[in-house]
Design an enzyme around this catalytic site. Structure first.
Site, short mmCIF file in Angstrom:
data_model
loop_
_atom_site.label_atom_id
_atom_site.label_comp_id
_atom_site.label_asym_id
_atom_site.label_seq_id
_atom_site.Cartn_x
_atom_site.Cartn_y
_atom_site.Cartn_z
CG ASP A 1 16.86 -36.88 100.27
OD1 ASP A 1 16.48 -35.69 100.16
OD2 ASP A 1 16.12 -37.84 100.02
CG ASN A 2 17.02 -32.00 98.76
OD1 ASN A 2 17.09 -30.79 98.90
ND2 ASN A 2 16.12 -32.74 99.41
CB CYS B 1 17.94 -47.44 81.58
SG CYS B 1 16.81 -46.07 81.85
CE LYS C 1 11.00 -42.66 104.77
NZ LYS C 1 12.22 -42.17 104.10
CB CYS D 1 21.54 -42.49 98.59
SG CYS D 1 22.82 -41.70 99.59
CG LEU E 1 12.25 -51.23 105.78
CD1 LEU E 1 11.32 -52.42 105.93
CD2 LEU E 1 12.06 -50.26 106.94
CD GLN E 2 20.64 -50.15 102.21
OE1 GLN E 2 19.98 -49.14 102.48
NE2 GLN E 2 21.77 -50.10 101.54
NE ARG E 3 19.06 -45.27 102.64
CZ ARG E 3 18.09 -45.79 101.88
NH1 ARG E 3 17.98 -47.09 101.75
NH2 ARG E 3 17.24 -45.02 101.25
N GLY F 1 17.94 -42.04 106.36
CA GLY F 1 19.15 -42.76 106.73
C GLY F 1 19.86 -42.14 107.92
#
Lengths: 118, 390
Positions: free
Chosen positions: B137-138, B348, B93, B195, B78-80, B48
């Site tokens: 991201d961590n 869940c 990537k 996220c 792909l949303q971000r 992101g």
């Protein structure tokens, strides 16, 4: 100390009445708290009003009102965590006395938790 | 003559034309553009934050971009993660990013490091770059990047996001404080959702990643006032930006006392390994039923209750027929409405939250409780592909 103050004010000495007023209103500094969204869902909103004489008292006041939020703001001993930083106005409280930092009317307390998303 | 063959200290005519909007800025000019061309910037993570950072650094003409990532492009990225595209789903990537960067600006040299950044390779990788842009991201990688940058004296351009909010700063440059001055220790695992668990507004990493890029470019050009010593808080929902003063902590083990002279075990430091072991132990202790077995029980017309412990907005996306929604946080209040004499199957999204629900039910005296392994996601994979996955 309360009973002493009452005894003194009962004598209707104006200076002491003023002193008692100041004494009895200690801990009533109105402070605005700003919570990030991650914590705001544990309270009514991201902007809360609280009061106290120190940051610790302000946080204790909020913790009493929002029991689910409380453990995210301070540990079981009531001390701040190493991964949640409190800013009194623009300053990190760890450099101004931590939870003992005095607050003034109108102060803003911003809570900055560690986030890691990227 | 190709433009990439030009000497690193000079700009070709093609480059001069390409960067004309920079060159007519007195603050950048020809000298500044040459500094950009000679600069080496390392992006840790091409997700992101790394996507917009890589695109804008490449567009700006930064000569060498190092990319560290080991992930594969997934449709949910792909949303971000705008450097990747529908055409590169399933590709590495690094390859996807390199293709896009080469198309945007063939003058940029991409150095791909297909590996997780670890205590073993971080110093070696970071050492050859001028600036690091932290787009991880961590927590464990954030502390790793921070300590490595402090040890090597490399500026660490920090950005972090969650849902609608972001943080940005520049750490470890000159006398500036570092990440540990702001957060001495990470939160315990599981306290702060990722996220992937908590969601993120797609444009938010665009805002924060471009702020990181702006800071990186300013550092290279030596212009303006850096975010070093300040923490920028971004609230996209209220559209408020706030800057707070960051102070160098004299007791900081990284940049204050310099106790941290070499990289440590960051998974251990962040408690990640123990948490993963605990989770695995908790999961294995819970009775399970597979989606195929559940489908068979439904087909047989067995009598049981199916409880969905996800949130209402997840229930709106997809559900298993016959399920009853009781979000995990409300389960304790709903216990009186459940019949412990009946079989209860809990599910869940992936099986984690429902495992906790099964444990709660067991602790309350329920004996006939099963966890749907793999949750509604595996239900979609193994039983009913028409169930949307998210």
């Amino acid at each position: 100390m309360f009973s002493l103050a009452r005894q003194l004010t009962s004598k209707s000495i104006p200076e002491l009445q003023v002193a008692f007023f100041v004494f009895s209103h200690r801990g009533r500094m109105a402070v605005t708290l700003f919570l990030p969204t991650v914590l705001a869902r544990l309270a009514d909103s991201g902007t809360l009003r609280s009061e106290g004489n120190t940051v610790g008292e302000v946080v204790a006041n909020i913790s009493g009102r929002y029991p689910e939020l409380a453990p995210r703001l301070r540990d079981a001993q009531g001390d701040p965590y190493a991964f949640v930083t409190f800013y009194l106005n623009d300053e990190d409280i760890r450099f101004t006395g931590s939870f003992q930092s005095p607050v003034k009317d109108g102060d803003e307390l911003t809570i900055v938790p560690a986030i890691a998303g990227g | 003559m190709t433009s990439t063959a030009t000497s690193p200290a000079e700009l070709s005519n093609e480059e001069i034309f390409r960067y004309s909007r920079h060159l007519i800025l007195p603050e950048v000019g020809l000298e500044g553009q040459k500094k950009l061309k000679q600069a080496r910037v390392l992006l840790v993570g091409v997700g992101g934050l790394g996507s917009p950072a890589a695109l804008y650094l490449a567009a700006a003409g930064v000569g060498t971009l190092g990319l560290v990532d080991f992930d594969v492009v997934d449709a949910t990225n792909l949303q971000r993660q705008i450097i990747h595209g529908t055409r590169t789903i399933g590709k590495r990537k690094l390859d996807s990013a390199r293709d896009r960067i080469e198309d945007l600006n063939p003058n940029v040299k991409v150095e791909a490091h297909e590996t997780p950044l670890t205590s073993r390779n971080a110093l070696e990788i970071i050492r050859t770059y001028d600036i690091v842009v932290d787009g991880t991201d961590n927590f464990q990688t954030r502390y790793l990047v921070n300590d490595a940058c402090v040890i090597l004296g490399k500026p660490n351009v920090y950005g972090s996001i969650y849902r609608f909010e972001g943080q940005a700063s520049v750490f470890a440059t000159g006398d500036a404080p570092c990440y540990r001055c702001l957060f001495r220790e990470p939160p315990p695992p599981g306290l702060v959702p990722s996220c992937a668990e908590g969601g993120v507004l797609g444009v938010l990493p665009g805002i924060v990643g471009t702020i990181q890029t702006t800071e990186a470019l300013k550092l290279i050009l030596g212009i303006g006032e850096s975010l070093a010593g300040r923490l920028l808080l971004i609230d996209a929902l209220r559209m408020r930006f706030r800057t707070l003063n960051l102070r160098k902590d004299p007791t900081c083990p990284a940049c204050g006392t310099h106790e941290i002279k070499e990289l440590i075990d960051y998974e251990e430091f962040c408690g990640v390994r123990q948490a993963a072991a605990d989770d695995a132990a908790a999961l294995s202790a819970v009775p399970e039923i597979s989606p195929v077995q559940l489908a068979a029980r439904i087909a047989r017309g067995d009598d049981f209750d199916l409880i969905d412990v996800r949130e209402p907005h997840e229930w709106d996306i997809a559900r298993i027929p016959g399920a009853r929604l009781i979000p995990l946080a409300t389960l304790v209040n709903q216990l009186p409405t459940l019949d412990s004499a009946r079989d209860i199957i809990v599910h869940c999204k992936m099986g984690g939250r429902s495992a906790k629900a099964v444990q709660q039910l067991q602790a309350s005296g329920f004996r006939k409780v099963w966890n749907l392994s793999g949750g509604i996601t595996r239900w979609s994979n193994d039983v009913d592909p028409s169930t949307p996955k998210y």
